[in-house]
Scaffold this active site. Structure first.
Site, PDB file in Angstrom:
ATOM      1  N   ARG A  45     -26.662 -23.258   7.137  1.00 49.12           N
ATOM      2  CA  ARG A  45     -26.162 -24.526   6.609  1.00 49.12           C
ATOM      3  C   ARG A  45     -25.425 -25.289   7.712  1.00 49.12           C
ATOM      4  NH1 ARG A  45     -23.119 -23.645   1.091  1.00 49.12           N
ATOM      5  NH2 ARG A  45     -24.449 -21.842   0.976  1.00 49.12           N
ATOM      6  N   VAL A 132     -31.080  -4.905  -6.033  1.00 59.95           N
ATOM      7  CA  VAL A 132     -30.449  -4.028  -7.031  1.00 59.95           C
ATOM      8  C   VAL A 132     -29.690  -2.913  -6.330  1.00 59.95           C
ATOM      9  CG1 VAL A 132     -30.815  -2.555  -9.049  1.00 59.95           C
ATOM     10  CG2 VAL A 132     -32.372  -4.470  -8.612  1.00 59.95           C
ATOM     11  N   GLY A 187     -14.402 -10.732  -1.330  1.00 60.64           N
ATOM     12  CA  GLY A 187     -15.803 -11.136  -1.137  1.00 60.64           C
ATOM     13  C   GLY A 187     -16.813 -10.294  -1.896  1.00 60.64           C
ATOM     14  N   LYS A 205     -30.121  -7.397 -12.671  1.00 62.55           N
ATOM     15  CA  LYS A 205     -30.526  -6.133 -12.023  1.00 62.55           C
ATOM     16  C   LYS A 205     -31.202  -5.203 -13.038  1.00 62.55           C
ATOM     17  CE  LYS A 205     -26.790  -6.629  -8.655  1.00 62.55           C
ATOM     18  NZ  LYS A 205     -25.368  -6.387  -8.428  1.00 62.55           N
TER      19      LYS A 205
HETATM   20  N1  HSE Z   1     -21.503  -9.473  -6.995  1.00 61.65           N
HETATM   21  C1  HSE Z   1     -22.378  -8.358  -6.846  1.00 61.65           C
HETATM   22  C2  HSE Z   1     -21.612  -7.108  -7.202  1.00 61.65           C
HETATM   23  C3  HSE Z   1     -22.874  -8.293  -5.412  1.00 61.65           C
HETATM   24  O1  HSE Z   1     -20.378  -7.179  -7.321  1.00 61.65           O
HETATM   25  O2  HSE Z   1     -22.222  -6.075  -7.411  1.00 61.65           O
HETATM   26  C4  HSE Z   1     -24.030  -7.374  -5.197  1.00 61.65           C
HETATM   27  O3  HSE Z   1     -25.156  -7.720  -5.961  1.00 61.65           O
END
Ligand code: HSE
Length: 436
Positions: A45, A132, A187, A205
């Site tokens: 970006r 997944v 994060g 998933k």
């Molecule tokens: N936000 C997702 C998690 C990231 O916390 O599992 C990985 O898919």
């Protein structure tokens, strides 16, 4: 042999991690696949941002279509996320005859049927191991390692953020809101954290895992989905006292009356391995009719664990890049002509045990009045517990744990109990799985 040129769409956490792993492990990778695998282009970006990888030999562009249209790119790696642009880019790469690797679970769960059909028509593959449970390789395990089995059940902790929140609530008594804020700062969470806490990410998933388990089309819209945002510290603590842990699970189960596809908080006996998967870690339990129970554990998110799966997908493609399409493992592990719809049950038909907590006025006879409602529906009870009223409160919590029964019958009991004058607040219902 000719070098394989990789173009990465999105050089953020996972994209940067992927380029870094390919660069750092280049020698080992050459020894494994017998050719050089080079990232030659990446779309970003912002051209000025700091990167995880060395960009000195990389052509950076702000136009991702330049990569999917570029004649020298052999494999396109889609790591920009989101649905719309990602779908356009992936379909264009496919129509240009390029193999695709993606970590985009929403893209596969919602548009995978169309994308796989396009890939098959164009003689290319779309690989999505990293979509997944990050680095666990659950897709490869299910499509290949467990291919000799009929899958009876898949149950997974497949959202790291949710597992981190539940672990911190249990271990440290922290509130949901407090831990979510930390997960965002670290994060782990999705760009929109409601995807994590309302179960949408886990449902994406589970959609993928269920289709690989049962050879059915991807059908996200049929997954019953509950998140963890309504869970209270009270129930986390009561579950613990009763010998259980609460985990947020995605479950796909084959029953005589259809498939159960469900994502929800679940009480699991504390002694089970899966109940002890903590923090941001993921784990997927797969029960096959030959192998029995298998448990697959590892990091479900993060730059390098996710990159590990992306790179493995690239290497799989590289190994077969000159080979016939028919020799590749099919996208969902079943021949495309054998992807068959199966009945998916409504949640009232789920077969499950339940934890139910009612807040009731502490008066004589109330417990037997509540218990009688279960008897009327012929539901056996595993346990009944009454907690002490809190100081200054005349309400007590009464907890029932049922045996496995049809969920709709439990809902009828709950409705008649909630209508009683001694009962306050809606009941708390959390499903229970024993994984015997
Ligand atoms: N936000 C997702 C998690 C990231 O916390 O599992 C990985 O898919």
């Amino acid at each position: 042999m000719k070098t394989v040129n990789v173009g990465i769409l999105g050089l953020g956490t996972v994209g940067g991690g992927t380029a870094l792993v390919l660069q750092r492990n280049a020698q080992e990778i050459f020894r494994r696949v017998g050719r050089e695998v080079l990232v030659t282009m990446a779309s970003v970006r912002n051209l000025e941002s700091d990167r995880l990888c060395d960009c000195s030999n990389l052509s950076l562009t702000q136009d991702p279509f330049r990569i999917v249209d570029h004649a020298d790119i052999d494999v396109v790696v889609e790591l920009i996320g989101g649905e719309s642009l990602a779908k356009d880019l992936v379909l264009r790469a496919i129509s240009n005859g390029k193999h695709v690797v993606t970590a985009n679970k929403a893209l596969i769960a919602l548009h995978g049927n169309e994308i796989f059909a396009a890939a098959e028509a164009n003689g290319v593959s779309v690989s999505f191991e990293s979509a997944v449970a990050g680095g666990i390789s659950i897709i490869k395990s299910m499509r290949e390692g467990l291919a000799g089995n009929q899958i009876e059940m898949v149950a997974g902790i497949i959202n790291g953020t949710g597992n981190f929140i539940l672990t911190e609530m249990r271990d440290k008594g922290r509130t949901f809101e407090d831990v979510l804020a930390e997960a965002q700062a670290l994060g782990y969470a999705e760009a929109d954290p409601t995807f994590d806490v309302e179960g949408i990410d886990a449902a994406h998933k589970l959609t993928i895992l269920a289709s690989i388990a049962y050879g059915t089309p991807l059908q996200f819209e049929k997954v019953y989905t509950e998140g963890i945002s309504a869970l209270s510290l009270t129930d986390v603590a009561y579950a613990e006292e009763l010998g259980y842990r609460i985990k947020h699970l995605g479950i796909a189960k084959a029953t005589d009356t259809g498939l159960e596809l469900r994502v929800h908080p679940t009480l699991i006996p504390a002694a089970r391995l899966i109940a002890n998967v903590n923090g941001v870690m993921n784990a997927v339990l797969v029960k096959g009719n030959a192998v029995g129970n298998t448990l697959h554990y590892g990091a479900g998110a993060g730059a390098e664990p996710t990159a590990s799966a992306v790179v493995a997908d690239i290497l799989d493609l590289v190994r077969g890049i000159d080979g016939a399409c028919a020799s590749r493992v099919p996208h969902l592990g079943f021949q495309a002509s054998e992807i068959i719809e199966r009945e998916v049950k409504a949640h009232a038909k789920f077969e499950t045990a339940c934890y139910l907590r009612f807040e009731v006025k502490d008066v004589a006879g109330v417990m037997s009045k509540l218990s009688a409602e279960f008897a009327k529906q012929n539901i056996s009870l595993e346990g009944i517990t009454q907690k002490e009223p809190k100081a200054g409160d005349d309400l007590v919590s009464v907890i029932f744990i049922t045996q496995v029964t049809e969920e709709g019958r439990v809902d009828e009991v709950v409705a008649s109990i909630e209508a009683m004058s001694e009962v306050f607040k809606p009941a708390v219902k959390i499903r229970v799985e024993h994984f015997n």
